[in-house]
Design an enzyme around this catalytic site. Structure first.
Site, PDB file in Angstrom:
ATOM      1  CB  SER A   1      -0.905   0.001   1.233  1.00  0.00           C
ATOM      2  OG  SER A   1      -0.116   0.260   2.374  1.00  0.00           O
ATOM      3  CE  LYS A   2      -1.034   7.547  -2.387  1.00  0.00           C
ATOM      4  NZ  LYS A   2      -2.177   8.383  -2.551  1.00  0.00           N
ATOM      5  NE  ARG A   3       0.861   0.178   6.095  1.00  0.00           N
ATOM      6  CZ  ARG A   3       1.677  -0.816   6.424  1.00  0.00           C
ATOM      7  NH1 ARG A   3       2.909  -0.559   6.798  1.00  0.00           N
ATOM      8  NH2 ARG A   3       1.267  -2.057   6.376  1.00  0.00           N
TER       9      ARG A   3
END
Ligand code: GLU
Length: 471
Positions: free
Chosen positions: A238-240
């Site tokens: 994911s984005k993180r």
């Protein structure tokens, strides 16, 4: 039979690396079998689909070079067709109108959960004949009540689901708009898709879809559900974890070839090989050998592949991608060396195209100030004589190319009885503004005669100022 595959993204965000890998697998499966690859935009979710996202998908596909033979098709342009098929199913009694209220469905759900049962529609409207006033019905697919749905997934193996596990799926909402599991089947039939390759988050939809195929009198395609991509910590990517959008990788300076090479190895392998050109992939890819275990994203490996492909691809191809970065950085390419020559010198010194463009700025643009640290170290009074001598020698050169440049600097060092670095380092800082550059001969060649001579003067001026400040 010609193999036909499709990539069917929903335009509700950017094209992420998981989607890109699915697209790549679909593309390879089609190309390997000399079949057709189709792009279909699944934009029926009007609230979540955006034109920006559609554009990001198209741009991402283009940048990756995953060219499609048909499409992009848009589901929103096919509503008439979906409505016609829904009418047909209603007429054949393979679908029915359901008038159950939200309250009833909520109560049903709660009661089922309380009893420890799986929540599912109980079929109350299946045989209903009355038409309640003022209720916009949904349309439900009449799922078979007996037997199992069995299919052989090419990645996951044999899958069997009992029909009594599946309830009657809503295929049209109260406003008449068709739902995903239905449109995807109509499209895959109409587009004569033979191989459905998609993320394994869809695996639970497949038995339901197979039932719809049968209701429509069509043979289901073969399915391959590919595992998800994890971050380096084992959680779903994911984005993180950093960049997950394909276009972000472009912006960060990766070559599409490197990203494709990296993505193909997420789940697929061929012996111990790591490096695959697109041609190799087309030649060797086999969906049957895709691993069912999730694979983890590893940025270091991607960087390694990027460096490899920057050095290995024809310089002209690298240059064409590099040009985009110069454009983004607002650097006028007509005011400096040819990009191919630049790539030949710089490609092996950097990790990304963006870094290459940033480090090459002084070849195309003048700078206002020297890097403070580099100037402090190398533009000192002791550098005055080497710089003056170098300026003189270079001014006399008739052939401004690496070899004669190298000889000229060598001679200056010899005549001053210092080692080469005592001439080359000040010179480097003088012409590049910092201590980072390719070998000095190549650097000077790329900077060009006029700029080199002017920048040596600028550096000498800097040294003079420094001297007068010290007095
Ligand atoms: N539109 C679906 C998605 O983006 C994919 C559907 C499919 O491949 O069948 O997840």
């Amino acid at each position: 039979m010609t193999i036909r595959t499709r990539f069917a993204p929903s335009p509700t965000g950017f094209l992420h690396v998981g989607g890109a890998r699915t697209a790549l697998f679909c593309y390879l499966q089609a190309r390997h079998h000399h079949g057709a690859f189709i792009l279909r935009v699944e934009d029926t979710d009007l609230e979540r689909s955006t034109p920006e996202s559609v554009q990001a998908i198209l741009d991402g596909m283009q940048w990756l070079g995953l060219d499609y033979d048909e499409g992009p098709y848009f589901q929103t342009e096919r509503f008439d067709r979906y409505h016609a098929v829904i009418e047909q199913l209603l007429m054949q009694n393979k679908a029915y109108r359901c008038y159950c209220s939200k309250t009833r469905l909520d109560e049903l759900r709660e009661a089922q959960m309380a009893a420890g049962d799986k929540p599912r529609y109980d079929g109350r409207c299946r045989e209903r004949t009355d038409v309640p006033d003022n209720v916009q019905p949904v349309i439900r697919f009449r799922n078979p009540e007996t037997n199992d749905v069995v299919f052989k997934d090419r990645v996951r193996g044999l899958i069997r689901v009992a029909n009594d596990e599946l309830d009657d799926l809503i295929i049209a909402r109260p406003d008449g708009s068709p739902t995903y599991n239905f449109t995807v089947v109509v499209d895959d039939i109409d587009m004569r898709i033979t191989d459905v390759i998609r993320g394994d988050d869809h695996i639970n939809n497949t038995p339901r879809q197979i039932n719809i195929y049968h209701a429509l009198g069509a043979e289901p395609p073969v399915f391959a559900h590919v595992p998800m991509i994890l971050g380096d910590d084992g959680a779903r990517l994911s984005k993180r974890h950093g960049a997950v959008s394909v276009l972000q990788y472009r912006d960060d300076g990766y070559l599409p070839q490197a990203l494709l090479n990296y993505l193909v190895r997420l789940g697929w392998s061929h012996g111990d090989d790591e490096v695959f050109s697109l041609q190799d992939m087309v030649h060797l890819f086999d969906i049957e050998t895709v691993n069912k275990k999730p694979s983890a994203f590893n940025t270091d490996k991607l960087i390694w592949l990027n460096q490899h492909w920057m050095k290995t691809l024809p310089a002209a191809e690298v240059a064409s991608h590099l040009a985009w970065h110069f454009q983004q950085a607002d650097i006028d390419l007509s005011r400096g060396p040819d990009l191919i020559a630049l790539v030949e010198v710089q490609a092996e010194r950097v990790k990304t195209l963006r870094e290459l463009a940033e480090q090459s700025r002084p070849f195309y643009q003048d700078f206002d100030a020297f890097d403070a640290g580099a100037a402090k170290k190398h533009l000192r009074p002791v550098a005055r004589l080497p710089l003056e001598q170098a300026g003189k020698a270079l001014r006399e050169l008739t052939d401004w190319s690496a070899d004669p440049l190298q000889q000229a600097i060598q001679q200056v060092a010899e005549s001053l009885e210092v080692n080469l670095g005592k001439v080359a380092q000040p010179l480097r800082v003088a012409v590049m503004g910092s201590g980072v550059s390719p070998s000095i001969d190549k650097t000077l060649e790329l900077v060009g005669r006029e700029r080199t001579l002017a920048r040596i003067d600028q550096a000498l001026l800097f040294i003079s100022k420094r001297e007068s400040n010290q007095r």
